[in-house]
Design a protein around this motif. Structure first.
Motif, PDB file in Angstrom:
ATOM      1  N   GLU A 143      -0.422  -0.484  -7.393  1.00 14.27           N
ATOM      2  CA  GLU A 143       0.236  -1.033  -6.203  1.00 14.27           C
ATOM      3  C   GLU A 143       0.500  -2.529  -6.389  1.00 14.27           C
TER       4      GLU A 143
ATOM      5  N   ASN B  48       0.663   4.365  -0.797  1.00 14.67           N
ATOM      6  CA  ASN B  48       0.221   5.650  -0.241  1.00 14.67           C
ATOM      7  C   ASN B  48      -0.482   5.490   1.113  1.00 14.67           C
ATOM      8  N   ASN B  49      -0.490   4.264   1.650  1.00 15.22           N
ATOM      9  CA  ASN B  49      -1.015   3.984   2.984  1.00 15.22           C
ATOM     10  C   ASN B  49      -2.466   4.442   3.179  1.00 15.22           C
ATOM     11  N   ASN B  50      -3.295   4.252   2.140  1.00 18.82           N
ATOM     12  CA  ASN B  50      -4.698   4.653   2.268  1.00 18.82           C
ATOM     13  C   ASN B  50      -5.643   3.474   2.513  1.00 18.82           C
ATOM     14  N   GLY B  51      -5.103   2.253   2.583  1.00 25.07           N
ATOM     15  CA  GLY B  51      -5.921   1.078   2.864  1.00 25.07           C
ATOM     16  C   GLY B  51      -6.689   0.555   1.669  1.00 25.07           C
ATOM     17  N   LEU B  52      -6.505   1.150   0.501  1.00 22.21           N
ATOM     18  CA  LEU B  52      -7.198   0.725  -0.719  1.00 22.21           C
ATOM     19  C   LEU B  52      -6.194   0.121  -1.693  1.00 22.21           C
ATOM     20  N   LYS B  53      -6.575  -1.019  -2.293  1.00 22.11           N
ATOM     21  CA  LYS B  53      -5.702  -1.626  -3.291  1.00 22.11           C
ATOM     22  C   LYS B  53      -5.947  -0.921  -4.619  1.00 22.11           C
ATOM     23  N   GLU B  54      -4.944  -0.186  -5.041  1.00 16.10           N
ATOM     24  CA  GLU B  54      -5.045   0.564  -6.297  1.00 16.10           C
ATOM     25  C   GLU B  54      -4.259  -0.151  -7.384  1.00 16.10           C
TER      26      GLU B  54
ATOM     27  N   ASP C 139       0.860  -1.189   0.000  1.00 12.54           N
ATOM     28  CA  ASP C 139       0.000   0.000   0.000  1.00 12.54           C
ATOM     29  C   ASP C 139       0.901   1.247   0.000  1.00 12.54           C
TER      30      ASP C 139
END
Length: 116
Positions: free
Chosen positions: A78, A69-75, A67
């Motif tokens: 990533e 950008n450490n936002n908790g969303l799998k982009e 992650d």
């Protein structure tokens, strides 16, 4: 699991509450906190539960990724992480301890699955 009084009956020795033959006995929603002969249906043992029951088994899984950008969303950009050990624990709230139940390593796409 077994239950001492799985079916309604007049046997006081196996009943957690309720007065046999009265409205307080054989309550299906009682909490079992009563004593034999109690007149409150809410304290009667749940007489309509089955003698045996099977617990449903489930699977749990997901994906491990970096992650960035450490936002908790799998982009999309990533990276998924291969060969990461994922440990499944059972937490016992009474002893406040964890026990390892199983381990899995992630696949090339970062996926893992614990199956019952």
């Amino acid at each position: 699991m077994t239950d001492a009084d799985s079916w309604p009956d007049d046997n006081l020795s196996n009943d957690g509450g309720g007065n046999p033959g009265k409205g307080s006995d054989d309550a299906i929603d009682g909490d079992g906190t009563g004593m034999p002969g109690d007149t409150l249906a809410v304290t009667d043992e749940d007489d309509e539960d089955p003698a045996f029951f099977m617990l449903s088994q489930f699977s749990i899984g997901n994906q491990v990724w970096f992650d960035a950008n450490n936002n908790g969303l799998k982009e999309h950009a990533e990276s998924r992480l291969n060969n990461v050990m994922v440990i499944l624990h059972y937490y016992d709230p009474n002893s406040m301890t964890c026990t390892v139940v199983d381990t899995q390593f992630t696949d090339p796409m970062g996926g893992y699955l614990f199956e019952a």
